[in-house]
Design a protein around this motif. Structure first.
Motif, PDB file in Angstrom:
ATOM      1  N   LEU A 184      -5.696  31.329  -3.105  1.00 33.45           N
ATOM      2  CA  LEU A 184      -7.141  31.426  -3.294  1.00 33.45           C
ATOM      3  C   LEU A 184      -7.891  30.597  -2.264  1.00 33.45           C
ATOM      4  N   TYR A 185      -7.310  29.518  -1.829  1.00 31.94           N
ATOM      5  CA  TYR A 185      -7.980  28.679  -0.837  1.00 31.94           C
ATOM      6  C   TYR A 185      -8.049  29.381   0.511  1.00 31.94           C
ATOM      7  N   VAL A 186      -6.929  29.960   0.943  1.00 33.33           N
ATOM      8  CA  VAL A 186      -6.878  30.602   2.258  1.00 33.33           C
ATOM      9  C   VAL A 186      -7.372  32.047   2.180  1.00 33.33           C
ATOM     10  N   GLY A 187      -6.776  32.809   1.281  1.00 35.58           N
ATOM     11  CA  GLY A 187      -7.160  34.205   1.111  1.00 35.58           C
ATOM     12  C   GLY A 187      -6.484  35.134   2.104  1.00 35.58           C
ATOM     13  N   ALA A 188      -6.242  36.348   1.667  1.00 33.16           N
ATOM     14  CA  ALA A 188      -5.651  37.357   2.548  1.00 33.16           C
ATOM     15  C   ALA A 188      -6.617  37.668   3.684  1.00 33.16           C
ATOM     16  N   GLY A 189      -6.053  37.903   4.864  1.00 34.68           N
ATOM     17  CA  GLY A 189      -6.863  38.306   6.012  1.00 34.68           C
ATOM     18  C   GLY A 189      -7.457  37.174   6.815  1.00 34.68           C
ATOM     19  N   GLN A 190      -7.211  35.916   6.431  1.00 34.96           N
ATOM     20  CA  GLN A 190      -7.745  34.788   7.192  1.00 34.96           C
ATOM     21  C   GLN A 190      -7.078  34.738   8.563  1.00 34.96           C
ATOM     22  N   THR A 191      -7.898  34.693   9.619  1.00 31.31           N
ATOM     23  CA  THR A 191      -7.368  34.690  10.984  1.00 31.31           C
ATOM     24  C   THR A 191      -7.425  33.293  11.581  1.00 31.31           C
ATOM     25  N   LEU A 192      -6.739  33.141  12.704  1.00 32.25           N
ATOM     26  CA  LEU A 192      -6.766  31.886  13.447  1.00 32.25           C
ATOM     27  C   LEU A 192      -7.943  31.891  14.428  1.00 32.25           C
ATOM     28  N   GLY A 193      -8.074  30.784  15.176  1.00 34.54           N
ATOM     29  CA  GLY A 193      -9.132  30.675  16.165  1.00 34.54           C
ATOM     30  C   GLY A 193      -8.920  31.639  17.314  1.00 34.54           C
ATOM     31  N   PRO A 194      -9.959  31.879  18.067  1.00 34.81           N
ATOM     32  CA  PRO A 194     -11.236  31.152  18.011  1.00 34.81           C
ATOM     33  C   PRO A 194     -12.213  31.650  16.953  1.00 34.81           C
ATOM     34  N   ASP A 195     -11.918  32.795  16.300  1.00 35.08           N
ATOM     35  CA  ASP A 195     -12.890  33.364  15.365  1.00 35.08           C
ATOM     36  C   ASP A 195     -12.801  32.756  13.969  1.00 35.08           C
ATOM     37  N   TRP A 196     -11.570  32.462  13.495  1.00 29.50           N
ATOM     38  CA  TRP A 196     -11.360  31.911  12.155  1.00 29.50           C
ATOM     39  C   TRP A 196     -12.037  32.777  11.084  1.00 29.50           C
ATOM     40  N   ASP A 197     -11.876  34.080  11.186  1.00 34.40           N
ATOM     41  CA  ASP A 197     -12.515  34.987  10.238  1.00 34.40           C
ATOM     42  C   ASP A 197     -11.816  34.964   8.885  1.00 34.40           C
ATOM     43  N   GLY A 198     -12.598  34.940   7.828  1.00 31.96           N
ATOM     44  CA  GLY A 198     -12.071  34.982   6.476  1.00 31.96           C
ATOM     45  C   GLY A 198     -13.206  35.023   5.472  1.00 31.96           C
ATOM     46  N   ASP A 199     -12.873  35.014   4.207  1.00 34.63           N
ATOM     47  CA  ASP A 199     -13.887  35.146   3.163  1.00 34.63           C
ATOM     48  C   ASP A 199     -13.728  34.128   2.046  1.00 34.63           C
ATOM     49  N   MET A 200     -12.792  33.197   2.192  1.00 36.92           N
ATOM     50  CA  MET A 200     -12.497  32.289   1.096  1.00 36.92           C
ATOM     51  C   MET A 200     -12.853  30.843   1.456  1.00 36.92           C
ATOM     52  N   LEU A 201     -12.253  29.893   0.785  1.00 41.14           N
ATOM     53  CA  LEU A 201     -12.615  28.492   0.933  1.00 41.14           C
ATOM     54  C   LEU A 201     -12.202  27.925   2.285  1.00 41.14           C
ATOM     55  N   TYR A 202     -11.126  28.452   2.850  1.00 39.04           N
ATOM     56  CA  TYR A 202     -10.694  28.016   4.176  1.00 39.04           C
ATOM     57  C   TYR A 202     -11.798  28.281   5.193  1.00 39.04           C
ATOM     58  N   GLU A 203     -12.376  29.481   5.136  1.00 35.22           N
ATOM     59  CA  GLU A 203     -13.442  29.836   6.072  1.00 35.22           C
ATOM     60  C   GLU A 203     -14.684  28.995   5.825  1.00 35.22           C
ATOM     61  N   LEU A 204     -14.983  28.688   4.547  1.00 34.27           N
ATOM     62  CA  LEU A 204     -16.114  27.827   4.218  1.00 34.27           C
ATOM     63  C   LEU A 204     -15.932  26.448   4.850  1.00 34.27           C
ATOM     64  N   ALA A 205     -14.724  25.915   4.769  1.00 35.42           N
ATOM     65  CA  ALA A 205     -14.439  24.614   5.375  1.00 35.42           C
ATOM     66  C   ALA A 205     -14.566  24.671   6.896  1.00 35.42           C
ATOM     67  N   GLN A 206     -14.215  25.809   7.481  1.00 39.25           N
ATOM     68  CA  GLN A 206     -14.390  25.954   8.929  1.00 39.25           C
ATOM     69  C   GLN A 206     -15.867  25.857   9.299  1.00 39.25           C
ATOM     70  N   SER A 207     -16.717  26.484   8.524  1.00 38.20           N
ATOM     71  CA  SER A 207     -18.154  26.411   8.796  1.00 38.20           C
ATOM     72  C   SER A 207     -18.654  24.978   8.671  1.00 38.20           C
ATOM     73  N   GLY A 208     -18.217  24.285   7.623  1.00 38.63           N
ATOM     74  CA  GLY A 208     -18.613  22.892   7.464  1.00 38.63           C
ATOM     75  C   GLY A 208     -18.113  22.028   8.604  1.00 38.63           C
ATOM     76  N   GLY A 209     -16.866  22.235   9.017  1.00 43.40           N
ATOM     77  CA  GLY A 209     -16.307  21.465  10.119  1.00 43.40           C
ATOM     78  C   GLY A 209     -17.049  21.689  11.421  1.00 43.40           C
ATOM     79  N   ASP A 210     -17.446  22.931  11.673  1.00 43.08           N
ATOM     80  CA  ASP A 210     -18.198  23.234  12.897  1.00 43.08           C
ATOM     81  C   ASP A 210     -19.559  22.542  12.889  1.00 43.08           C
ATOM     82  N   ASN A 211     -20.242  22.569  11.750  1.00 49.83           N
ATOM     83  CA  ASN A 211     -21.579  21.970  11.665  1.00 49.83           C
ATOM     84  C   ASN A 211     -21.554  20.454  11.771  1.00 49.83           C
TER      85      ASN A 211
END
Length: 732
Positions: A184-211
């Protein structure tokens, strides 16, 4: 079907979690439909599911899919379902509750808060894709945390004798639960950089880390790499022989789960700050606030209350941002992360929010400035608060998670690397150590309770008492922690500080002296001695509360005894640093006995309350009064057994006997008989509701100092602990 699942971010699970991880595709498709204004299609996916299949215990596919709405509904028909005894869910409910709501009331009102809000969004054609985003932030986040706690409870069941291999239902499966978390944290379909595309908590943390500029050299959010490492540590523990059957395994899983939950708060704070700073993101403030602010019910009540007012009870006003930020920053330490871990928001831009200062060695506690780093130890009050909150909920398993807070602690464990003082849980304080045996009253407590050594038998007996009244059980457990476990340990720190001074060892007494101060004050009082917020649970706060009732306040409306103890704490620091053991002996004895003042006042206070109750009452105040009496009875019995017998007869619960049958004045008079022995006069106790601790005072005052010989309780060394006493009231 593969027996494991591999995610591109460097994680392979121990079990197959393909199905549950596919809930990420539901969120992706919901967002796509919402983007095209196809709200009905998005609602269907939310309610019925689309991608996440479910299987029975034999591996057969079931008719119903897992849906986000089904994940959200953790309270059904008035009984616990999937969020049974989940601390994250319990804190959430209490954090959303209105003043006066019981725990069950809170769940009835707010148990379906996420589902209700998201359903509202999915029926609001102006809400855009917020319904999909809110599903990740409110539903997936809570459900993922639940899987961690579920895995821990599964392991605890195995530890207590449950045979998971013999159970064909699969209900107890710690590996599956912990793997469900990471799915549930990572979710199916989560990609690596540079895009880090996903829809779950991992992607949310990526947005927070970038900001907040909190990514590593590869562009991965530091929170994500930390959580991956913590999860892999869980995997290693679960791969050991006889995993979950050893105490150290339970403790390690508790620590790792607690650390993961703390890490998960970081992106929520980051994105809340981001949404408050960016006008085009302001519509998300409520979502992030709902996910985060209720969790502060495990922290300082005044901070939680103010943030709830700013962000939950009314619409966010950007003019409030500076004050909101200050309050949030005061909460980081309680939630288990530092200012440094959060980072700086949009550095080198006009929107910059600088990294906060955090806590350093010597951070003030209610006006006292420790010389040693004892911040971690002061946070034992947060563990007491957590136990208090969790015991408000009904339980079918003796409040297992509350027991783990007691046994292992949370605040101290999380701060393992960040702080220097020896880590300590409430359970640890009950165990025999070299330090504890230096308490001047150690033997008195051991002998009075008929035990060979300090132990946790009273608390564990209460935890395991299935027949006890729930409210009285709750009150007794929390009161015993506050008034017995912690004060007994504090006495040992005083005695050990003196012993180290007299031995003139390099690791000297100041560390233990400051530790005493940390436990007397606690972490929730704040840096000033003001009594404005009344947040604390430790003796400092108890003294302030009782001072109002017994008219023993100073001009600032705080307890006079706290003023004197603060002066003595500073004096003791100086005396220890120059190795002035003669004067420190007097200071130590004075502090040791002044700390008893709020306990004596509180016992009298509950004698006044309990006198009004009948013999069949189940009022929780009876349990609190009993715990308070037991905190003092070993000391009273040392000096006057008849006085001790009076206190015990009136304050300890006895079936069929009227509480406080001889009246509260008899209890106050019994304490008066030992005041001279412990080194202060009845003027420190005061009067309340017509009950006067000085009723038997005959007017004779001794204005000289007097020594009270105290024996430090070890088997090999006897040390006299003198008392510096001013204005002692004597009997004739």
């Amino acid at each position: 079907m593969s027996s494991t699942t591999t995610f591109d971010v460097g994680i392979t699970t121990l079990t197959n979690v393909d199905a549950i991880s596919s809930i990420a595709y539901d969120i992706r498709d919901m967002a796509d439909h919402l983007q095209r204004n196809e709200f009905l299609d998005a609602r269907r996916i939310y309610e019925d599911g689309k991608h996440s299949k479910q299987y029975d215990i034999y591996g057969n596919e079931e008719d119903d899919l897992l849906s986000l709405q089904r994940m959200a509904k953790g309270w059904k028909g008035g009984t616990f379902d999937q969020f049974n005894e989940d601390p994250s869910f319990m804190f959430q409910m209490l954090g959303m509750a209105d003043r006066g709501d019981s725990a069950v009331d809170a769940i009835d009102k707010y148990g379906s808060y996420a589902d209700s809000y998201i359903t509202e969004l999915l029926n609001d054609y102006s809400s855009g894709t917020l319904g999909a985003q809110a599903s990740t932030i409110l539903i997936v986040s809570m459900y993922a945390s639940h899987q961690l706690w579920d895995g821990l409870r599964d392991c605890f069941a195995v530890y207590n004798g449950y045979n998971a291999e013999a159970d064909q239902t699969g209900k107890i499966n710690p590996k599956q639960s912990f793997d469900n978390f990471i799915a549930l944290y990572v979710g199916a379909g989560q990609t690596l950089g540079p895009d880090w595309d996903g829809d779950m908590l991992y992607e949310l943390a990526q947005s927070g880390g970038d900001n907040f500029d909190m990514t590593d050299g590869e562009g991965e959010a530091i929170v994500n790499s930390d959580i991956r490492e913590l999860y892999q540590s869980i995997q290693r523990t679960l791969s050991e022989e006889d995993y979950c059957k050893r105490d150290e395994s339970i403790e390690k899983l508790w620590l790792l789960s607690s650390q993961i939950v703390s890490k998960m708060y970081i992106p929520l704070v980051q994105m809340l700050i981001h949404s408050m700073k960016q006008e085009d993101e302001a519509h998300k403030v409520k979502v992030y606030a709902w996910a985060l602010i209720p969790q502060l019910s495990q922290c300082r009540p005044s901070v939680h209350s103010k943030l709830k007012d700013y962000l939950l009870d009314k619409k966010y006003d950007k003019r409030d941002f500076p004050r909101i930020l200050e309050l949030l920053q005061q909460s980081y330490d309680c939630l288990g992360f530092s200012c440094e871990e959060l980072g700086t928001y949009k550095e080198q831009t006009n929107d910059v929010v600088a990294e906060c200062a955090g806590y350093e060695e010597g951070h003030p506690m209610a006006g006292f400035i420790p010389r040693k780093d004892v911040r971690t130890l002061s946070k034992v009050d947060l563990d007491i608060l957590a136990v208090d909150q969790l015991l408000k909920f009904p339980s079918t398993n003796q409040n297992e998670l509350a027991q783990l807070y007691f046994k292992y602690g949370k605040a101290a464990e999380i701060d393992d690397d960040a702080f220097g003082f020896q880590l300590m849980s409430l359970h640890d304080m009950t165990q025999p150590t070299d330090e504890q045996q230096w308490s001047p009253y150690y033997n008195d407590y051991v002998e009075y309770f008929g035990r060979e050594k300090n132990d946790d038998s009273a608390i564990m007996k209460a935890f395991n008492d299935k027949d006890a009244n729930a409210e009285q059980r709750h009150a007794f457990i929390v009161s015993w922690m506050r008034y017995n476990v912690v004060p007994e340990y504090m006495m040992s720190l005083v005695g050990y500080s003196l012993q180290l001074c007299q031995e003139d060892v390099e690791v000297s007494g100041p560390e233990y002296w400051d530790a005493f101060a940390a436990l007397y004050i606690g972490s929730m009082e704040g840096s000033k001695s003001s009594n404005a917020n009344e947040d604390g649970l430790m003796l400092w706060s108890v003294a302030n509360n009782r001072a109002r009732q017994f008219n023993t306040q100073n001009d600032q409306f705080t307890a006079k005894v706290n003023d004197e103890i603060t002066d003595l704490l500073f004096a003791g620091q100086s005396e220890l640093e120059r190795n002035d053991c003669v004067n420190f002996e007097k200071t130590a004895s004075r502090v040791l006995h002044l700390m008893l003042v709020p306990l004596i006042q509180s016992t009298i206070q509950y004698a006044i309350i309990n006198e009004k109750l009948d013999r069949d009452s189940t009022d929780e105040s009876l349990a609190t009064g009993e715990a308070l009496a037991y905190s003092l009875l070993p000391i009273v019995y040392r000096y006057d057994k008849k006085a001790g017998a009076v206190i015990k007869r009136n304050m300890v619960r006895t079936p069929g006997v009227e509480p406080v049958a001889e009246g509260p004045q008899a209890v106050a008079n019994a304490f008066y008989k030992i005041l001279d022995d412990i080194g202060f006069g009845c003027e420190y106790i005061g009067q309340h509701n017509g009950i006067d601790a000085c009723e038997q005072f005959d007017g004779v005052i001794l204005k000289a100092n007097k020594s009270v010989p105290i024996v430090l309780s070890t088997t090999t060394i006897v040390v006299g602990l003198a008392s510096a006493i001013w204005g002692i009231f004597l009997t004739t």
